[in-house]
Design a protein around this motif. Structure first.
Motif, PDB file in Angstrom:
ATOM      1  N   PRO A  21      -8.706   5.726 -15.153  1.00 21.64           N
ATOM      2  CA  PRO A  21      -9.630   6.757 -14.378  1.00 21.64           C
ATOM      3  C   PRO A  21     -10.835   6.315 -14.084  1.00 21.64           C
ATOM      4  O   PRO A  21     -11.352   5.103 -14.789  1.00 21.64           O
ATOM      5  CB  PRO A  21      -9.452   7.718 -15.374  1.00 21.64           C
ATOM      6  N   TYR A  44       2.210  10.287 -18.996  1.00 27.65           N
ATOM      7  CA  TYR A  44       2.557  10.037 -17.671  1.00 27.65           C
ATOM      8  C   TYR A  44       4.133   9.245 -17.500  1.00 27.65           C
ATOM      9  O   TYR A  44       4.494   9.300 -16.501  1.00 27.65           O
ATOM     10  CB  TYR A  44       1.497   8.833 -17.061  1.00 27.65           C
ATOM     11  N   THR A  80      -6.117  14.065 -25.849  1.00 20.61           N
ATOM     12  CA  THR A  80      -7.090  15.129 -25.228  1.00 20.61           C
ATOM     13  C   THR A  80      -7.312  16.217 -26.079  1.00 20.61           C
ATOM     14  O   THR A  80      -6.633  16.557 -27.047  1.00 20.61           O
ATOM     15  CB  THR A  80      -6.572  15.441 -23.905  1.00 20.61           C
ATOM     16  N   ARG A  90      -1.375  21.012 -10.305  1.00 25.84           N
ATOM     17  CA  ARG A  90      -1.274  19.444 -10.537  1.00 25.84           C
ATOM     18  C   ARG A  90      -1.327  19.178 -12.095  1.00 25.84           C
ATOM     19  O   ARG A  90      -2.061  19.886 -12.713  1.00 25.84           O
ATOM     20  CB  ARG A  90      -2.677  18.541  -9.837  1.00 25.84           C
ATOM     21  N   SER A 128       0.625  16.713 -15.313  1.00 23.44           N
ATOM     22  CA  SER A 128       1.224  14.900 -15.346  1.00 23.44           C
ATOM     23  C   SER A 128       2.264  15.401 -16.680  1.00 23.44           C
ATOM     24  O   SER A 128       2.126  16.219 -17.445  1.00 23.44           O
ATOM     25  CB  SER A 128       0.293  14.143 -15.714  1.00 23.44           C
ATOM     26  N   MET A 167      -4.393  11.472 -13.067  1.00 24.80           N
ATOM     27  CA  MET A 167      -5.741  12.105 -13.012  1.00 24.80           C
ATOM     28  C   MET A 167      -6.526  11.499 -11.908  1.00 24.80           C
ATOM     29  O   MET A 167      -7.464  12.164 -11.112  1.00 24.80           O
ATOM     30  CB  MET A 167      -6.221  12.133 -14.410  1.00 24.80           C
ATOM     31  N   SER A 199      -5.083  20.816 -17.348  1.00 30.16           N
ATOM     32  CA  SER A 199      -5.651  19.465 -18.276  1.00 30.16           C
ATOM     33  C   SER A 199      -6.763  19.989 -19.203  1.00 30.16           C
ATOM     34  O   SER A 199      -7.216  21.342 -19.157  1.00 30.16           O
ATOM     35  CB  SER A 199      -6.207  18.601 -17.168  1.00 30.16           C
ATOM     36  N   SER A 200      -7.398  19.257 -19.768  1.00 31.72           N
ATOM     37  CA  SER A 200      -8.357  19.471 -20.533  1.00 31.72           C
ATOM     38  C   SER A 200      -9.452  19.682 -19.915  1.00 31.72           C
ATOM     39  O   SER A 200      -9.643  19.132 -18.987  1.00 31.72           O
ATOM     40  CB  SER A 200      -8.460  18.319 -21.711  1.00 31.72           C
ATOM     41  N   GLU A 254     -12.864  18.686 -19.969  1.00 30.83           N
ATOM     42  CA  GLU A 254     -14.079  18.000 -19.847  1.00 30.83           C
ATOM     43  C   GLU A 254     -14.119  17.596 -18.506  1.00 30.83           C
ATOM     44  O   GLU A 254     -15.201  17.126 -18.005  1.00 30.83           O
ATOM     45  CB  GLU A 254     -13.826  16.757 -20.909  1.00 30.83           C
ATOM     46  N   TYR A 312      -2.689  15.622 -24.580  1.00 30.69           N
ATOM     47  CA  TYR A 312      -1.995  14.569 -24.026  1.00 30.69           C
ATOM     48  C   TYR A 312      -2.265  13.168 -24.845  1.00 30.69           C
ATOM     49  O   TYR A 312      -3.464  13.168 -25.332  1.00 30.69           O
ATOM     50  CB  TYR A 312      -2.475  14.415 -22.844  1.00 30.69           C
TER      51      TYR A 312
HETATM   52  N1  DTR Z   1      -4.437  15.986 -19.441  1.00 31.34           N
HETATM   53  C1  DTR Z   1      -4.171  14.451 -18.886  1.00 31.34           C
HETATM   54  C2  DTR Z   1      -4.859  13.307 -19.452  1.00 31.34           C
HETATM   55  C3  DTR Z   1      -6.480  13.539 -19.081  1.00 31.34           C
HETATM   56  C4  DTR Z   1      -7.343  14.313 -19.526  1.00 31.34           C
HETATM   57  N2  DTR Z   1      -8.514  14.052 -19.042  1.00 31.34           N
HETATM   58  C5  DTR Z   1      -8.394  12.990 -18.423  1.00 31.34           C
HETATM   59  C6  DTR Z   1      -9.435  12.373 -17.653  1.00 31.34           C
HETATM   60  C7  DTR Z   1      -8.990  11.161 -17.103  1.00 31.34           C
HETATM   61  C8  DTR Z   1      -7.914  10.669 -17.100  1.00 31.34           C
HETATM   62  C9  DTR Z   1      -6.829  11.254 -17.920  1.00 31.34           C
HETATM   63  C10 DTR Z   1      -7.051  12.594 -18.514  1.00 31.34           C
HETATM   64  C11 DTR Z   1      -4.115  14.437 -17.327  1.00 31.34           C
HETATM   65  O1  DTR Z   1      -4.027  15.604 -16.778  1.00 31.34           O
HETATM   66  O2  DTR Z   1      -3.716  13.569 -16.934  1.00 31.34           O
END
Ligand code: DTR
Length: 342
Positions: A42, A101, A151, A174, A176, A195, A212-213, A215, A237
């Protein structure tokens, strides 16, 4: 004449002293530092890359710069899908991968991304690392694992508010890996992608939100587009950082020791960083983009949660079919959750 002989002698002695000094320097230093490439998928501001820079700094400091780590964020060396195989084949020495993933490849460690109520990234990271050390799954046989982390729990970020199961029905979201089943259980239309592809998909309207988380609301500026967050605090994750076996074997023993000693510390540091960063991101999203954080009322939340139990049962069954002690793994995760939540 006497003076000239003295000068020649002094010069000779200086050269001799320099030669001795050079011989005393260990061969590795004389040849320059060991250089290691470290690939990540990422963009640089995201937490997997922040932890990568922290690991680089610590390793360089603790080895007195006998090791130099060259970092490659944003998929510039290996992307999300090629990470493990790219490290095995030596395209990168080190790689950071999101195990979620590839749920079929990392069955055991993906047990941590079942809806089992792991409360934070710090707890999740320590559970995952303990689980890995206990079972040493075969999927990592071709690499050396340097650390693992997770995460914080996932929540729904969306362009339209999601307050009930009715609202999420058919919504293109979306997510994963294992989270796909969770979204499906709630009736959403899950769209799978790493991501790294999500900002474009959100912008183009391919998806109406993500799971997702939180942040990423700040790190990837999703708060600009997703004005609503529904708090589900569901799953975490799992991630792994692995090094190519030949690159590992070529390292001096004391460097190996330094990296081994960093394993647990790095897991904890990353979890801690993640938890704090999620809080910062939530505050930032409220302040900068007036994002609404929706808490599901008790009876509604119970409805959502009750749809998830079959996912755990199915995972246990599939794991057993593939030769893993599914039930024991889930039990271990529950015990470790208590241990690391204190
Ligand atoms: N929750 C997963 C992993 C993920 C969460 N924050 C980030 C930031 C950058 C890359 C992966 C992730 C996801 O949704 O992919």
């Amino acid at each position: 004449m006497k003076y000239r002989i003295g000068k020649i002698l002094t010069g000779f002695l200086i050269i001799l002293a320099l030669l001795f000094a050079a011989a005393a320097i260990p061969a590795a230093v004389a040849a320059g530092p060991v250089k290691l490439s470290y690939a990540n998928f990422p963009p640089a501001p995201t937490f997997p890359c922040v932890q990568m820079e922290r690991w680089k700094t610590e390793v360089e400091k603790r080895t007195n710069n006998r090791v130099s780590v060259n970092t490659f964020p944003g998929g510039t060396l290996l992307d999300a899908k090629n990470m493990m195989d790219g490290v095995i084949s030596g395209q990168a020495d080190i790689g950071c991968l999101c195990m979620a993933y590839q749920p079929g490849r990392f069955i055991l460690t993906n047990g941590t991304s079942l809806p089992l109520g792991i409360p934070s990234a710090k707890t999740g990271s320590l559970i995952l690392w303990d689980l890995y050390k206990k079972y040493k799954p075969k999927s990592f046989d071709k690499v050396k694992v340097l650390t693992m982390f997770t995460t914080a729990p996932a929540n729904i970020m969306s362009k339209k508010p999601v307050r009930t199961l009715e609202d999420i029905k058919g919504m293109d979201l979306r997510a994963s890996g294992g989270a796909a089943q969770i979204l499906k259980a709630w009736g959403a239309n899950q769209v799978g992608m790493p991501m790294s592809s999500t900002p474009e998909a959100l912008q183009k309207g391919v998806v109406q939100g993500l799971f997702s988380s939180l942040e990423v609301m700040m790190d990837l500026k999703f708060a600009e587009l997703c004005k609503y967050v529904t708090m589900t605090d569901t799953v975490i994750y799992p991630f792994a950082v692995v090094i190519n076996m030949d690159a590992w074997n070529a390292l001096p023993d004391d460097v190996k020791q330094i990296m081994d000693d960093l394993g647990t510390e790095q897991a904890q540091w990353t979890g801690d960083y993640m938890d704090k960063h999620v809080n910062a991101s939530m505050q930032w999203s409220k302040k900068e983009y007036q994002v609404e954080f929706i808490t599901l009322p008790g009876p509604e939340k119970e409805k959502w949660d009750s749809l998830l139990q079959p996912i755990i049962d199915q995972w246990i069954k599939d794991a057993v079919d593939k030769g893993f002690p599914g039930e024991a793994i889930v039990e271990d995760i529950k015990i470790l959750t208590k241990k690391h939540s204190m």
